[in-house]
Design a protein around this motif. Structure first.
Motif: not given
Length: 260
Positions: A189, A193, A113-114, A144, A151, A110, A197
């Motif tokens: 934030e 993301i 994706e950031h 995504w 998220h 994880d 994604g």
């Protein structure tokens, strides 16, 4: 009542259970895990994923940009009587020189994706450089388009945690978050993301461009980590033929990667 977003010890223990039951077992099908093996996790957070590897006698290292998470990782490992090295740094700017070709196993759980689109290729290439020729990299990320791929579960308002809401046009999504009184830093934030994604296909194309070969892809309809978080039984997704469905239903995408 405390939850995993405010009490990071809870999240650490949940990740340790998930890694013991699923991540380390998944990796061991492609790379024997032995005492003395060098294992690194990029974006390690509090280090929970590294617990089973340290317990097997591996030389474990974790790197994360968050000072607080690295501090917690050191504390939690010490409390468990486990050894581990934890480094606070931005991996994209980290001096990888002493680490090149050192690791039998590289974990990215994880994380990708950031990473901003402009940095993804450099990020993956640097991660590959850490591998020994016979080493393996394990990556996991949410597609995504899946119900919570944005998220949005980190939002304060329950109205912002709705499934698929992150797929709204960016202006509408930002406006909705503001209407629900989400804090501006949290909105920023979530927008970050959104920009970072990845689909399953874009990740696999990134791997190819970075000189990595895909040895396995396992998609999950119910993320293995949901067992520790929500007491849900993990369920694999068996529909590799339909891109639209797999990207909308894969709550986690596991890959085993090796150097081409």
């Amino acid at each position: 009542m405390k939850d995993r977003y405010t009490d990071r010890r809870i999240y650490f223990e949940e990740l340790a259970r998930t890694s013991t039951e699923y991540i380390s077992r998944y990796i061991s099908a492609y790379k024997e895990i032995r005492s003395g093996h060098h294992v690194i996790e990029i974006g390690c957070g509090e280090g929970g994923n590294l617990v089973p590897f340290a317990g097997l006698g591996c030389d474990v290292c974790g790197i994360d940009i968050s000072k607080g998470k690295i501090s917690d990782a050191r504390t939690f490992f010490q409390e468990k009587g486990l050894k581990g090295e934890f480094i606070c740094s931005d991996f994209i700017r980290f001096d990888i020189g002493p680490h090149i070709g050192k690791y039998d196993i590289v974990i990215m759980h994880d994380v990708i994706e950031h990473i901003s689109p402009a940095d993804k290729h450099a990020f993956m290439s640097r991660a590959k450089a850490l591998l020994r020729p016979s080493g393996v990299m394990m990556s996991a990320f949410p597609a995504w388009n899946m119900p919570f791929g944005g998220h949005q579960q980190i939002c304060r308002s329950r109205l912002c945690r709705l499934p698929f809401i992150h797929l709204l046009p960016e202006r509408w999504y930002r406006g909705y978050l503001k209407t629900c009184n989400e804090k501006e830093d949290r909105i920023d934030e979530l927008m970050s993301i959104r920009r970072a994604g990845m689909s399953i296909e874009s990740f696999e194309e990134l791997c190819s461009r970075s000189g990595l070969k895909i040895q396995d892809r396992t998609l999950w309809l119910v993320n293995p980590h949901y067992k520790a978080k929500f007491s849900l039984r993990p369920v694999r997704l068996h529909m590799p033929w339909c891109r639209w469905l797999r990207n909308h239903l894969s709550t986690s995408c596991f890959h085993i990667l090796t150097i081409k």
